[in-house]
Design a protein around this motif. Sequence first.
Motif, mmCIF file in Angstrom:
data_model
loop_
_atom_site.group_PDB
_atom_site.id
_atom_site.type_symbol
_atom_site.label_atom_id
_atom_site.label_comp_id
_atom_site.label_asym_id
_atom_site.label_seq_id
_atom_site.Cartn_x
_atom_site.Cartn_y
_atom_site.Cartn_z
ATOM 1 N N HIS A 73 0.841 -1.204 0.000
ATOM 2 C CA HIS A 73 0.000 0.000 0.000
ATOM 3 C C HIS A 73 0.875 1.252 0.000
ATOM 4 O O HIS A 73 0.643 2.189 -0.781
ATOM 5 N N ASN A 74 1.876 1.271 0.884
ATOM 6 C CA ASN A 74 2.793 2.412 0.910
ATOM 7 C C ASN A 74 3.589 2.508 -0.386
ATOM 8 O O ASN A 74 3.897 3.603 -0.865
ATOM 9 N N ALA A 75 3.952 1.351 -0.947
ATOM 10 C CA ALA A 75 4.730 1.347 -2.183
ATOM 11 C C ALA A 75 3.926 1.941 -3.329
ATOM 12 O O ALA A 75 4.456 2.701 -4.152
ATOM 13 N N GLN A 76 2.648 1.600 -3.396
ATOM 14 C CA GLN A 76 1.809 2.146 -4.458
ATOM 15 C C GLN A 76 1.667 3.658 -4.320
ATOM 16 O O GLN A 76 1.509 4.367 -5.318
ATOM 17 N N ARG A 77 1.783 4.129 -3.102
ATOM 18 C CA ARG A 77 1.666 5.572 -2.874
ATOM 19 C C ARG A 77 2.990 6.299 -3.115
ATOM 20 O O ARG A 77 3.008 7.403 -3.663
ATOM 21 N N ASP A 78 4.114 5.661 -2.714
ATOM 22 C CA ASP A 78 5.406 6.360 -2.735
ATOM 23 C C ASP A 78 6.316 5.988 -3.903
ATOM 24 O O ASP A 78 7.233 6.746 -4.230
ATOM 25 N N SER A 79 6.109 4.841 -4.526
ATOM 26 C CA SER A 79 7.024 4.401 -5.581
ATOM 27 C C SER A 79 6.938 5.319 -6.799
ATOM 28 O O SER A 79 5.841 5.613 -7.279
ATOM 29 N N PRO A 80 8.089 5.756 -7.322
ATOM 30 C CA PRO A 80 8.072 6.658 -8.484
ATOM 31 C C PRO A 80 7.955 5.938 -9.820
ATOM 32 O O PRO A 80 7.910 6.597 -10.860
ATOM 33 N N THR A 81 7.934 4.613 -9.808
ATOM 34 C CA THR A 81 7.967 3.846 -11.058
ATOM 35 C C THR A 81 6.654 3.117 -11.279
ATOM 36 O O THR A 81 6.165 2.416 -10.383
ATOM 37 N N GLU A 82 6.089 3.263 -12.465
ATOM 38 C CA GLU A 82 4.871 2.545 -12.814
ATOM 39 C C GLU A 82 5.179 1.053 -12.979
ATOM 40 O O GLU A 82 6.294 0.662 -13.338
ATOM 41 N N LEU A 83 4.186 0.219 -12.733
ATOM 42 C CA LEU A 83 4.372 -1.224 -12.821
ATOM 43 C C LEU A 83 4.759 -1.648 -14.234
ATOM 44 O O LEU A 83 5.593 -2.534 -14.424
ATOM 45 N N SER A 84 4.189 -0.997 -15.239
ATOM 46 C CA SER A 84 4.510 -1.356 -16.625
ATOM 47 C C SER A 84 5.979 -1.087 -16.937
ATOM 48 O O SER A 84 6.654 -1.891 -17.595
ATOM 49 N N ILE A 85 6.497 0.036 -16.441
ATOM 50 C CA ILE A 85 7.906 0.358 -16.660
ATOM 51 C C ILE A 85 8.789 -0.645 -15.928
ATOM 52 O O ILE A 85 9.823 -1.085 -16.445
ATOM 53 N N ALA A 86 8.372 -1.030 -14.735
ATOM 54 C CA ALA A 86 9.147 -1.998 -13.960
ATOM 55 C C ALA A 86 9.206 -3.340 -14.668
ATOM 56 O O ALA A 86 10.253 -4.002 -14.686
ATOM 57 N N LEU A 87 8.094 -3.760 -15.253
ATOM 58 C CA LEU A 87 8.077 -5.044 -15.962
ATOM 59 C C LEU A 87 8.997 -5.019 -17.177
ATOM 60 O O LEU A 87 9.748 -5.971 -17.422
ATOM 61 N N VAL A 88 8.947 -3.915 -17.925
ATOM 62 C CA VAL A 88 9.826 -3.786 -19.087
ATOM 63 C C VAL A 88 11.290 -3.781 -18.650
ATOM 64 O O VAL A 88 12.150 -4.448 -19.246
ATOM 65 N N ALA A 89 11.579 -3.032 -17.578
ATOM 66 C CA ALA A 89 12.951 -2.974 -17.061
ATOM 67 C C ALA A 89 13.424 -4.354 -16.613
ATOM 68 O O ALA A 89 14.572 -4.741 -16.841
ATOM 69 N N GLY A 90 12.527 -5.095 -15.965
ATOM 70 C CA GLY A 90 12.889 -6.439 -15.519
ATOM 71 C C GLY A 90 13.197 -7.368 -16.673
ATOM 72 O O GLY A 90 14.159 -8.150 -16.627
ATOM 73 N N LEU A 91 12.394 -7.279 -17.732
ATOM 74 C CA LEU A 91 12.641 -8.109 -18.917
ATOM 75 C C LEU A 91 13.964 -7.741 -19.582
ATOM 76 O O LEU A 91 14.740 -8.616 -19.979
ATOM 77 N N LEU A 92 14.217 -6.437 -19.701
ATOM 78 C CA LEU A 92 15.476 -5.992 -20.303
ATOM 79 C C LEU A 92 16.667 -6.411 -19.447
ATOM 80 O O LEU A 92 17.714 -6.814 -19.980
ATOM 81 N N LEU A 93 16.514 -6.337 -18.141
ATOM 82 C CA LEU A 93 17.593 -6.747 -17.246
ATOM 83 C C LEU A 93 17.876 -8.235 -17.386
ATOM 84 O O LEU A 93 19.036 -8.658 -17.427
ATOM 85 N N GLY A 94 16.813 -9.028 -17.460
ATOM 86 C CA GLY A 94 17.007 -10.464 -17.628
ATOM 87 C C GLY A 94 17.753 -10.778 -18.915
ATOM 88 O O GLY A 94 18.673 -11.610 -18.937
ATOM 89 N N GLY A 95 17.379 -10.099 -19.997
ATOM 90 C CA GLY A 95 18.076 -10.303 -21.263
ATOM 91 C C GLY A 95 19.525 -9.869 -21.197
ATOM 92 O O GLY A 95 20.410 -10.529 -21.753
ATOM 93 N N ALA A 96 19.783 -8.754 -20.496
ATOM 94 C CA ALA A 96 21.156 -8.262 -20.371
ATOM 95 C C ALA A 96 22.023 -9.234 -19.579
ATOM 96 O O ALA A 96 23.178 -9.487 -19.932
ATOM 97 N N VAL A 97 21.472 -9.763 -18.495
ATOM 98 C CA VAL A 97 22.239 -10.724 -17.678
ATOM 99 C C VAL A 97 22.555 -11.975 -18.481
ATOM 100 O O VAL A 97 23.692 -12.471 -18.475
ATOM 101 N N LEU A 98 21.568 -12.490 -19.194
ATOM 102 C CA LEU A 98 21.796 -13.689 -20.003
ATOM 103 C C LEU A 98 22.850 -13.443 -21.081
ATOM 104 O O LEU A 98 23.723 -14.284 -21.315
ATOM 105 N N ALA A 99 22.763 -12.280 -21.744
ATOM 106 C CA ALA A 99 23.732 -11.965 -22.796
ATOM 107 C C ALA A 99 25.138 -11.817 -22.233
ATOM 108 O O ALA A 99 26.117 -12.285 -22.833
ATOM 109 N N ALA A 100 25.256 -11.170 -21.063
ATOM 110 C CA ALA A 100 26.576 -10.990 -20.458
ATOM 111 C C ALA A 100 27.175 -12.321 -20.016
ATOM 112 O O ALA A 100 28.365 -12.581 -20.233
ATOM 113 N N VAL A 101 26.351 -13.168 -19.409
ATOM 114 C CA VAL A 101 26.849 -14.477 -18.970
ATOM 115 C C VAL A 101 27.250 -15.330 -20.169
ATOM 116 O O VAL A 101 28.295 -16.001 -20.156
ATOM 117 N N ARG A 102 26.436 -15.291 -21.202
ATOM 118 C CA ARG A 102 26.748 -16.054 -22.422
ATOM 119 C C ARG A 102 28.062 -15.565 -23.041
ATOM 120 O O ARG A 102 28.903 -16.361 -23.470
#
Length: 314
Positions: A73-102
């Motif tokens: 509840h507090n996070a929804q009030r105070d977090s500066p990042t929209e959930l959609s942006i967070a999901l996209v960032a998470g997907l991009l991060l996952g791809g970056a980690v996989l590419a770097a490890v590979r």
Amino acid sequence: MRIAVYVPLLLSLLAPLGARPLSERCEPRLATWLLTASSLVLGAASMISLGLLAVTGLIRVPQLADLGHWSSHNAQRDSPTELSIALVAGLLLGGAVLAAVRMLWRRARTLAAAAMDAACMPAHDGLVVMEDEAPDAYALPGLPGRIVVSTGMLHTLHETEHDILLAHERAHLTAHHYAFVALAQLGAAANPVLRPLATAVTYTIERWADENAATATGDRTRVARTVGKAALAVHRAPALTRATGAALGILGRRGRLAGAGPIPRRVAALLAPPLGRHPALTAATAAVLTAATFTTAEAAHDLHLLLQAVGAWS
């Protein structure tokens, strides 16, 4: 954090614009260090920024917030990042980690194979001459490394040009140019936008080796002529197919990128006076890396404060 977290991503978009000026106007050794550091620092900063964006948005999800004992509840009030942006960032991060490890895995295997090949090659003073009419020459990293030259290349070059060839390849080994290439490619694997920086490093290490050869022989014109002659010979007769991608040759990386003109640019640079350190470009690169590091640290601190704020249940 609303702004700081995005700054490294923005700088990553702008940094490739400086790849060509650095590689063309700055002394090659310094340019290699600056380009490699830029790729590595901006690649890491980009991954951290994506991670911060993902966390600040995902703590809005009650199930995920429960894992860290945070208040969704507090996070929804105070977090500066929209959930959609967070999901996209998470997907991009996952791809970056996989590419770097590979990339790390493939590079480690390549260097291990190169070291084994070098250890198995009988050499005289680190030099291996291969019986092959196709002109080629390259440095093979190892403990110790090897300089591999085909008989075709030796026949192509005049005897007085052999010392230039060897000086060039020894520079690759003594300066550990393969490490610069690997680190620059690691940053580009984490953030594909940085690929022009990694590409520029493959050019500046050749320029670095060219300058070492010019210093060793004391004749820039003769080095330029040798590089041009070797390039023409390989153009007429394709070079050897190498078992490992860790080899660094007098012609540099060949293929589509080489076709864009690295050889003529190297020859032109050798026919001109040596380049200086170019303080303005050095200062600009240092400023970009400092800004990326500072804003990443600031964004991480802001996330810490946010997690403290939403840590109390309400």
